[in-house]
Structures are given as C-alpha cells and as structure tokens.
Scaffold this active site. Structure first.
Site, PDB file in Angstrom:
ATOM      1  N   ALA A 265      -4.454 -40.983 -42.647  1.00 52.52           N
ATOM      2  CA  ALA A 265      -4.970 -41.544 -43.894  1.00 52.52           C
ATOM      3  C   ALA A 265      -4.593 -43.005 -44.100  1.00 52.52           C
ATOM      4  CB  ALA A 265      -4.457 -40.724 -45.074  1.00 52.52           C
ATOM      5  N   TYR A 266      -3.671 -43.544 -43.319  1.00 54.09           N
ATOM      6  CA  TYR A 266      -3.214 -44.909 -43.540  1.00 54.09           C
ATOM      7  C   TYR A 266      -4.255 -45.920 -43.056  1.00 54.09           C
ATOM      8  CZ  TYR A 266       1.490 -42.953 -44.318  1.00 54.09           C
ATOM      9  OH  TYR A 266       2.573 -42.247 -44.787  1.00 54.09           O
ATOM     10  N   GLN A 267      -4.845 -46.590 -44.025  1.00 52.20           N
ATOM     11  CA  GLN A 267      -5.793 -47.676 -43.775  1.00 52.20           C
ATOM     12  C   GLN A 267      -6.895 -47.279 -42.786  1.00 52.20           C
ATOM     13  OE1 GLN A 267      -4.300 -48.941 -46.584  1.00 52.20           O
ATOM     14  NE2 GLN A 267      -5.246 -50.804 -45.814  1.00 52.20           N
TER      15      GLN A 267
ATOM     16  N   GLY B 214      -7.102 -45.086 -40.514  1.00 55.67           N
ATOM     17  CA  GLY B 214      -6.710 -44.811 -39.133  1.00 55.67           C
ATOM     18  C   GLY B 214      -6.227 -46.037 -38.381  1.00 55.67           C
TER      19      GLY B 214
END
Length: 330
Positions: A60-62, A64
């Site tokens: 979910a961070y940026q 992928g």
C-alpha cells in the site's frame, strides 16, 4: 548494531528495522512528503552501513513504489540471504468481495504483486496489514499457509489487530495445521502504550516478536515542542493520531527532553532505548542519514529503571487512533 531472533522463527534481525513508508513516488499515494528513489537509496545505504538488515515495506505504500525502490536497492547493494525483508497486504477490496474472490486467492495475488515489485522470489516475513472483517479467518490462514509452503514467504506476521484476534488466529493455526503468526506490528511508543494492556502480555507468554510501528510518534518524540519538520507539517494522518492527545502527552515529551539532556544524547535515542527494552525491533521510519545514525545508536543506550519509570509515570489512557480506530467491525 545488535541482532536478535524474530520470535520463534529462525530469522536473525537487527534490533532496528528500517521502515520504508517514507520511500516512494510522492505523487502515487496518500503521503506527499516521501523521498524519490535517489534520496531513498542514500538513506537505505546508510542503514546497511550501520548494520541494519531488517526492512519493512507494504504493497500500500505509495502505489507499490516503496517496494520497488527497496527491491532495486537491495539487488544492487546486498546479498539477499543476509537481508530480512517484510512486506504487508491489505484486506480484500469491495470489488473482490462482490466478485467473490476468496481469501486464499487474494493473499496469493497480493503476494505475487509484491514479489514483482520487489523483484524477489520470496519475502522473509509476510504481514497481514489489518484485520479483514469481511473475509473468513480460515481463508486468510489457509492462504498464508499456501504461500509459505510454496516457498514465497518464509514466515507470516500480523499488524493492527487486537490481542484476542491474534490469539484466535494462532489457535486456529494450531487446530488446522496452518502456519502461525510469529510477530505483531502494532502502534506502540512512549505516548501511546495501549498495547501494554493485552498485546504485550500475550506476546511475552507465547514468544511472539513485537516490531512496533510509529516508535517516535511521527517525530513527536524526536524533538522538543515548537520544533517542526516537513512530515509533521504535511502528514495529516499523523495529526489525526496525535493531535487530540497533545496536552496529555506534553509532560511525557518534556520529561523525555530532560532525560536526553542529562544523558547528553538525543530524544530519539532515549525514546527508542525505552522501546528496545520492551520489544524485539521497532520499525523506525527514516528519511535522512542522521536519523539512521541516531536510531542505530539507540541500541547501545541502556536506560536505568529510574529513568524509565520517570518517563512512564505521566501516561494517561488513550482512545484508539489510526487504523485501529478506523478498521472496526460494522
């Protein structure tokens, strides 16, 4: 750097885990203060120099891009077998629920996507990012067991859950022959200690590793009141977690500054040293090289019992915030 075993696994991890939420395309996700790839690589390189071998990211961070930055960096700078890489997956989407995509299919698809982003054949720790109330637990545990047996994840962990949920999941694992969770990544720091009510005793009793996130309360435990940073100004999500308790937390932060001054070290070192005395490896989000240095130095600071008690004494109960407040059964 010092190292330890991650719970009951055979993974040897640095006492500081580098949190990679601050790395990624700033236009591709929720956060706008993240570092681009060149800047991210410089910070990760400093981590390797300081002996950090444990890296935590998430699908979910940026969008992928955090996974992609980390994977490309490690491919260029480290031997894969010497690194411990953790990533996380979110619950099923509305579209998956409506399309009757099973929990097993979801776990498999999410891991395949993360492995592609990372450019790796396996992850060392695959973490259930938050409890999925719309998916049967049996399906999630079965799906995690399948990817471990495929050799695509070595161990599994969980994040953002209640102690009863973790206990229930591992009881199911024991009854059904599923792989159990070996670690929990929860919200835990000097100004948010609700994990001590049930999660900490459970982990101690069952030998589970604790790798808490937000160990510095998004920078609030790193600097004295009045001193700000780009993240503190722009991270609206962190403001929702810590804004309401600002007055209750002020005395703890003031005492943290006093202890740091007396010991001639930074507030960061003291806050992390306190947490290192209670957990396995805090997940420390860093966006500068000097932050890496400070975090790594914390492993050599032993707080005496009087200082720890002085820091703990003003704490007042806090309502659940962040993911734990948002992700409740409906």
């Amino acid at each position: 750097m010092k190292y330890t075993r991650l719970g009951s696994s055979d993974l040897t991890v640095s006492r500081i885990c580098m949190g990679c939420m601050g790395f990624g395309d700033s236009t591709a996700g929720f956060h706008h203060w993240t570092l681009g790839e060149k800047e991210s690589r410089a910070v990760m390189e400093r981590g390797l120099e300081k002996g950090i071998n444990f890296f935590d990211t998430a699908a979910a961070y940026q969008g992928g891009s955090s996974e992609r930055f980390l994977g490309r960096f490690l491919a260029d700078h480290a031997r894969r077998e010497e690194m411990v890489v953790a990533t996380k997956f979110l619950p099923r989407t509305d579209e998956e629920v409506e399309g009757r995509v099973s929990g097993q299919e979801h776990v498999q698809a999410m891991l395949e996507k993360s492995l592609t982003n990372l450019g790796m054949e396996y992850v060392d720790l695959y973490i259930y990012h938050m409890w999925d109330y719309r998916t049967p637990l049996w399906e999630v545990m079965d799906g995690l067991t399948r990817v471990v047996r495929q050799g695509k994840a070595r161990y599994v962990g969980i994040s953002n859950c209640y102690a009863w949920q973790l206990a229930k999941a591992n009881a199911l694992a024991g009854a059904e022959g599923f792989v159990p969770f070996v670690s929990v990544q929860g919200h835990y720091n000097l100004i948010f200690r609700e994990e001590e009510r049930e999660m900490v005793p459970l982990c101690r009793h069952d030998g589970l590793a604790m790798t808490p996130y937000s160990p510095l309360a998004a920078g609030r435990l790193s600097r004295k009141p009045g001193v700000s940073s780009r993240r503190m100004e722009e991270d609206s999500y962190a403001k929702t977690k810590y804004g309401a308790g600002r007055e209750d937390d002020a005395e703890i932060i003031a005492r943290l500054g006093q202890v740091a001054d007396r010991l001639s070290v930074s507030m960061t070192r003291v806050a992390l040293a306190w947490l290192l005395g209670r957990t396995t490896a805090p997940v420390v989000g860093v966006t500068r090289g000097d932050q890496v240095d400070d975090a790594a130095a914390a492993v050599d600071l032993d707080l005496d019992l009087k200082d720890a008690a002085y820091l703990e004494e003003p704490y007042a109960p806090h309502p659940l915030v962040g993911v734990m407040a948002d992700n409740r059964p409906v």
